[in-house]
Motif scaffolding. Sequence first.
Motif, short mmCIF file in Angstrom:
data_model
loop_
_atom_site.label_atom_id
_atom_site.label_comp_id
_atom_site.label_asym_id
_atom_site.label_seq_id
_atom_site.Cartn_x
_atom_site.Cartn_y
_atom_site.Cartn_z
N ARG A 2 0.85 -1.20 0.00
CA ARG A 2 0.00 0.00 0.00
C ARG A 2 0.89 1.25 0.00
N ILE A 3 0.64 2.12 -0.97
CA ILE A 3 1.45 3.32 -1.16
C ILE A 3 0.55 4.56 -1.05
N PHE A 4 1.02 5.57 -0.31
CA PHE A 4 0.38 6.88 -0.32
C PHE A 4 1.20 7.81 -1.22
N HIS A 5 0.50 8.66 -1.96
CA HIS A 5 1.15 9.57 -2.91
C HIS A 5 0.62 10.98 -2.70
N ILE A 6 1.53 11.90 -2.32
CA ILE A 6 1.20 13.32 -2.23
C ILE A 6 2.32 14.11 -2.93
N SER A 7 2.10 15.39 -3.14
CA SER A 7 3.12 16.22 -3.78
C SER A 7 2.83 17.68 -3.53
N ASP A 8 3.78 18.52 -3.90
CA ASP A 8 3.60 19.98 -3.93
C ASP A 8 3.08 20.54 -2.61
N LEU A 9 3.80 20.23 -1.53
CA LEU A 9 3.41 20.74 -0.21
C LEU A 9 3.65 22.24 -0.12
N HIS A 10 4.71 22.72 -0.73
CA HIS A 10 5.04 24.15 -0.74
C HIS A 10 5.06 24.74 0.67
N LEU A 11 5.74 24.05 1.58
CA LEU A 11 5.83 24.55 2.95
C LEU A 11 6.55 25.90 2.96
N GLY A 12 6.00 26.82 3.74
CA GLY A 12 6.55 28.17 3.81
C GLY A 12 5.92 29.13 2.83
N MET A 13 4.97 28.67 2.05
CA MET A 13 4.34 29.54 1.05
C MET A 13 3.41 30.54 1.71
N GLN A 14 3.29 31.70 1.10
CA GLN A 14 2.31 32.69 1.50
C GLN A 14 1.32 32.90 0.37
N LEU A 15 0.07 33.16 0.72
CA LEU A 15 -0.96 33.44 -0.26
C LEU A 15 -1.34 34.91 -0.13
N LYS A 16 -0.87 35.72 -1.09
CA LYS A 16 -1.11 37.17 -1.04
C LYS A 16 -0.70 37.75 0.32
N MET A 237 -3.60 21.63 -0.91
CA MET A 237 -4.55 22.73 -0.70
C MET A 237 -4.37 23.73 -1.83
N ALA A 238 -5.33 24.63 -1.98
CA ALA A 238 -5.27 25.63 -3.05
C ALA A 238 -4.26 26.70 -2.71
N TYR A 239 -3.39 27.01 -3.67
CA TYR A 239 -2.36 28.02 -3.48
C TYR A 239 -2.54 29.23 -4.38
N SER A 240 -3.68 29.32 -5.06
CA SER A 240 -3.98 30.49 -5.89
C SER A 240 -5.47 30.48 -6.20
N ILE A 241 -5.97 31.63 -6.65
CA ILE A 241 -7.38 31.74 -7.02
C ILE A 241 -7.72 30.76 -8.14
N SER A 242 -6.77 30.50 -9.04
CA SER A 242 -7.03 29.60 -10.16
C SER A 242 -7.29 28.16 -9.72
N GLU A 243 -7.04 27.85 -8.44
CA GLU A 243 -7.28 26.50 -7.92
C GLU A 243 -8.55 26.43 -7.09
N GLU A 244 -9.38 27.47 -7.11
CA GLU A 244 -10.48 27.57 -6.15
C GLU A 244 -11.52 26.46 -6.28
N ASN A 245 -11.72 25.90 -7.44
CA ASN A 245 -12.75 24.88 -7.61
C ASN A 245 -12.21 23.45 -7.62
N GLN A 246 -10.94 23.30 -7.32
CA GLN A 246 -10.33 21.97 -7.35
C GLN A 246 -10.60 21.21 -6.06
N LYS A 247 -10.89 19.92 -6.19
CA LYS A 247 -11.04 19.04 -5.05
C LYS A 247 -9.68 18.42 -4.74
N LYS A 248 -9.10 18.76 -3.60
CA LYS A 248 -7.76 18.30 -3.27
C LYS A 248 -7.82 16.89 -2.67
#
Length: 374
Positions: A2-16, A237-248
């Motif tokens: 059994r494998i879990f797969h995640i990506s693009d955590l972008h720790l330390g990011m700020q949103l606006k 999680m969403a990191y920009s307005i362009s991701e607002e409708n995405q199901k993470k």
Amino acid sequence: MRIFHISDLHLGMQLKNYDLYEDQNYVLNQVIQYIKDYQPDCLCIAGDVFDKQIPSLEAIKQYNEFISKIYQVKEDIVVLIISGNHDSGQRIDQYKDLLSHQNLYVNGSLPIQKVVLKDEYGPVNFYLFPFSRPSQIRPFLKEQHDSLSYDQAVHLYLEQLDVDDSQRNVLVSHQFYLPSEKELNSIERADSEVKTVGNIDVIYSDILRQYDYVALGHIHKPMTVKDSYIRYAGSPMAYSISEENQKKQMLMIDLKEKGTTEITSLPLHPLRQVRTITGYYQDVIQETSEDYVRIELLDDQDLNFIDMNEQIRIHYPHVLEITRNVHVDYDMDMDLDTTKIKDPFELICEFIPDMDEQDQKILQDIINEIGGLS
């Protein structure tokens, strides 16, 4: 296995300019809970662990706490991490050999690292392929080439790997893969991603067919690259307005005997939604929300900017931007001074001044090809 797969955590990011530490912890704790509930054998983090090559002390602390919690809920889990284009490969590689003795395998720079795990069906070979540019791949090719595109470089490199098709194989990679028959502009790329001019970083996915599962990072929208076993997990999680409708999500992969792969999406829910609110000013301020919101006002008449801004921020303390849907008439008959228009190559080089010689050659080839078609 059994494998879990995640990506693009972008720790330390700020949103606006909003600190996302609390929001990211909220999502990472859901990952920890899923590990506790489903007991995976392996967790793959497919790049962009940090948002910057030199992450803040707070981001490093958050990363350390996350990894520690993983092993607290499952001591024998194997964690596999590669660097993305936002990461420093050298920083990811810190204590690489020491960590491998603790079931934590990191690969921040080439060559590709192979990690072999075993279950009741035999070995599973994991190939850890960090984000790499053609210039970084060329020294590892058996034959030397003066000039290669992203697609050519990755194809040549993966083709020379000694992959045993009779065994189960998993590739973990952080690049922009695309089915060869897909149009480039049909792939939705978020504003928070780093994009290249003319999508010169595209790699066609036919080279991935020899793997039983391909755990991808780089694209923030969860998506399948033609075949169900080639997956972008997307950002948690969403990191920009362009991701607002995405199901993470996070992906759970059950590798059974060779040829049998089951994939399950595990939803990830944000502490605060990223969304757009459209309406008239007086209606908008009748409500309150802690979400990250973009306010689009429909009012035609002039509004007191200072008072409007203050009132909206009282009701929406995490407002990202405020726009007005005001109609403006343009003079379509005005003359343009075409003598000031520069050469496309010159303009792009001014916009992206840090391109290396290889990228500049690829860019010039693309411009020449487009010019020949027009």
